[in-house]
Design a protein around this motif. Sequence first.
Motif, mmCIF file in Angstrom:
data_model
loop_
_atom_site.group_PDB
_atom_site.id
_atom_site.type_symbol
_atom_site.label_atom_id
_atom_site.label_comp_id
_atom_site.label_asym_id
_atom_site.label_seq_id
_atom_site.Cartn_x
_atom_site.Cartn_y
_atom_site.Cartn_z
ATOM 1 N N ALA A 167 0.824 -1.155 0.029
ATOM 2 C CA ALA A 167 0.143 -0.003 -0.013
ATOM 3 C C ALA A 167 0.665 1.284 -0.023
ATOM 4 O O ALA A 167 0.364 2.333 -0.697
ATOM 5 N N GLY A 168 2.021 1.213 0.568
ATOM 6 C CA GLY A 168 2.923 2.343 0.794
ATOM 7 C C GLY A 168 3.330 2.844 -0.670
ATOM 8 O O GLY A 168 3.497 3.730 -1.147
ATOM 9 N N PHE A 169 3.838 1.514 -1.410
ATOM 10 C CA PHE A 169 4.214 1.596 -2.768
ATOM 11 C C PHE A 169 3.181 2.352 -3.735
ATOM 12 O O PHE A 169 3.548 3.108 -4.584
ATOM 13 N N TYR A 170 2.117 1.877 -3.473
ATOM 14 C CA TYR A 170 0.960 2.291 -4.345
ATOM 15 C C TYR A 170 0.630 3.823 -4.042
ATOM 16 O O TYR A 170 0.528 4.411 -5.143
ATOM 17 N N LEU A 171 0.610 4.094 -2.867
ATOM 18 C CA LEU A 171 0.384 5.555 -2.463
ATOM 19 C C LEU A 171 1.431 6.505 -3.054
ATOM 20 O O LEU A 171 1.182 7.679 -3.347
ATOM 21 N N PRO B 111 0.315 12.533 7.602
ATOM 22 C CA PRO B 111 0.169 10.897 7.627
ATOM 23 C C PRO B 111 -1.220 10.624 8.295
ATOM 24 O O PRO B 111 -1.667 9.711 8.074
ATOM 25 N N ASP B 112 -1.871 11.607 9.163
ATOM 26 C CA ASP B 112 -3.174 11.374 9.926
ATOM 27 C C ASP B 112 -3.949 11.153 8.789
ATOM 28 O O ASP B 112 -5.060 10.501 9.242
ATOM 29 N N GLU B 113 -3.944 11.828 7.696
ATOM 30 C CA GLU B 113 -5.079 11.499 6.730
ATOM 31 C C GLU B 113 -5.064 10.301 5.988
ATOM 32 O O GLU B 113 -6.183 9.798 5.556
ATOM 33 N N TRP B 114 -3.851 9.678 6.083
ATOM 34 C CA TRP B 114 -3.884 8.255 5.060
ATOM 35 C C TRP B 114 -3.345 7.082 6.047
ATOM 36 O O TRP B 114 -3.532 5.974 5.484
ATOM 37 N N MET B 115 -2.903 7.434 6.970
ATOM 38 C CA MET B 115 -2.763 6.119 8.009
ATOM 39 C C MET B 115 -3.898 5.557 8.508
ATOM 40 O O MET B 115 -4.847 6.087 8.312
ATOM 41 N N GLY B 116 -4.061 4.219 9.095
ATOM 42 C CA GLY B 116 -5.014 3.793 9.848
ATOM 43 C C GLY B 116 -6.000 3.046 8.659
ATOM 44 O O GLY B 116 -5.562 2.345 7.746
ATOM 45 N N ALA B 117 -7.373 3.398 8.789
ATOM 46 C CA ALA B 117 -8.360 2.786 8.189
ATOM 47 C C ALA B 117 -8.015 2.872 6.567
ATOM 48 O O ALA B 117 -8.422 1.792 5.953
ATOM 49 N N ALA B 118 -8.134 4.052 6.217
ATOM 50 C CA ALA B 118 -7.856 4.096 4.724
ATOM 51 C C ALA B 118 -6.548 3.488 4.080
ATOM 52 O O ALA B 118 -6.809 2.756 3.056
ATOM 53 N N GLN B 119 -5.593 3.412 4.788
ATOM 54 C CA GLN B 119 -4.412 2.542 4.164
ATOM 55 C C GLN B 119 -4.513 1.169 4.228
ATOM 56 O O GLN B 119 -4.277 0.507 3.418
ATOM 57 N N GLU B 120 -5.418 0.630 5.124
ATOM 58 C CA GLU B 120 -5.730 -0.695 5.316
ATOM 59 C C GLU B 120 -6.728 -0.930 4.445
ATOM 60 O O GLU B 120 -6.725 -2.097 3.702
ATOM 61 N N ILE B 121 -7.692 -0.144 3.835
ATOM 62 C CA ILE B 121 -8.598 -0.535 2.994
ATOM 63 C C ILE B 121 -7.693 -0.885 1.573
ATOM 64 O O ILE B 121 -7.909 -1.736 0.835
ATOM 65 N N ILE B 122 -6.884 0.207 1.445
ATOM 66 C CA ILE B 122 -6.022 0.061 0.088
ATOM 67 C C ILE B 122 -5.214 -1.003 0.065
ATOM 68 O O ILE B 122 -5.259 -1.674 -0.858
ATOM 69 N N ALA B 123 -4.546 -1.482 1.216
ATOM 70 C CA ALA B 123 -3.633 -2.475 1.525
ATOM 71 C C ALA B 123 -4.518 -3.787 0.802
ATOM 72 O O ALA B 123 -3.996 -4.601 0.152
ATOM 73 N N ARG B 124 -5.391 -3.967 1.530
ATOM 74 C CA ARG B 124 -6.418 -5.073 1.498
ATOM 75 C C ARG B 124 -6.986 -5.302 0.147
ATOM 76 O O ARG B 124 -7.000 -6.252 -0.531
ATOM 77 N N GLU B 125 -7.405 -4.222 -0.518
ATOM 78 C CA GLU B 125 -7.676 -4.441 -1.891
ATOM 79 C C GLU B 125 -6.619 -4.778 -3.070
ATOM 80 O O GLU B 125 -6.919 -5.272 -3.939
ATOM 81 N N ILE B 126 -5.485 -4.045 -2.709
ATOM 82 C CA ILE B 126 -4.344 -4.396 -3.655
ATOM 83 C C ILE B 126 -3.909 -5.952 -3.456
ATOM 84 O O ILE B 126 -3.902 -6.590 -4.372
#
Length: 279
Positions: free
Chosen positions: A157-161, A175-190
Amino acid sequence: MEKEKLKDFAAIVMEAQRGELVFPTSVNGALSLQLCLADPACHDEDVIRKLLAEPVLAARAVALANSAVFRSNGAALATSVRVAVMRLGYRNLYSLASAMVVRQFGARIADPALRAKAEQLWRYTAHVAALAYVIAQRITKIDADTALFAGIMHEVAGFYLLGRADTIPGLLDDPDEWMGAAQEIIAREIMKKLQVPEPVAIAIVALRGGAIGIPPQGLRDTLLLARQLSPVPSPLPYTEDLALTRTPALTLYLNEPAVAALLNEAADQAKSMSAALLV
């Protein structure tokens, strides 16, 4: 401007939830190899042909086959893709193809600062993957091939973002805008799109905020310990969490003579292996 940035990030999250992820066209060869390797009807000749069609991937396969981990007991130097395929096996070749997919997310970043972060993130990822492999063999006694694969995928997810931030300036400034739930959603979908097995995906998602068990057990602890011991730090801010806090209990465990000896050997083997992944 701030509202526009938040809107852009929300759009990326929604794209991920709809499965509309933007993959670079340069990963097509690696994805094709993965499909072949996952097919029960796949034959060695098919794998060799697909590897030879991707020179960079072929070079990495030979380099990995010649690393200390895979060239044990006086094995001869691998000088061909065919020998590399025989020595590595399909599961490790699948991990190698995954490494190319992950790496390509940041390969075409134009912004110098973001590109430097992507390059450091790949060095970090290679070290974590290699350490996870040998820690799995020597410490946690789990399947080492799975640990290698999970290590390669754990920052996808870090590479993708970082790749998306190249076209959306300031996307990752806070970081507060993209850490946590949002980053997890992107990681899971990738990971879903790349067909990462659910047990591996669960372990990766559970890394943030996790503490290493004493003694370490299972895939999550294997990855956490590999992150803790990586000689290259991650450039991403969300790694500064509990997982990288060396508690007194962890320090005591790591300093036990038997454990320290195993980890020293692991570090030497991982150095050779990570160098192959960085070719």
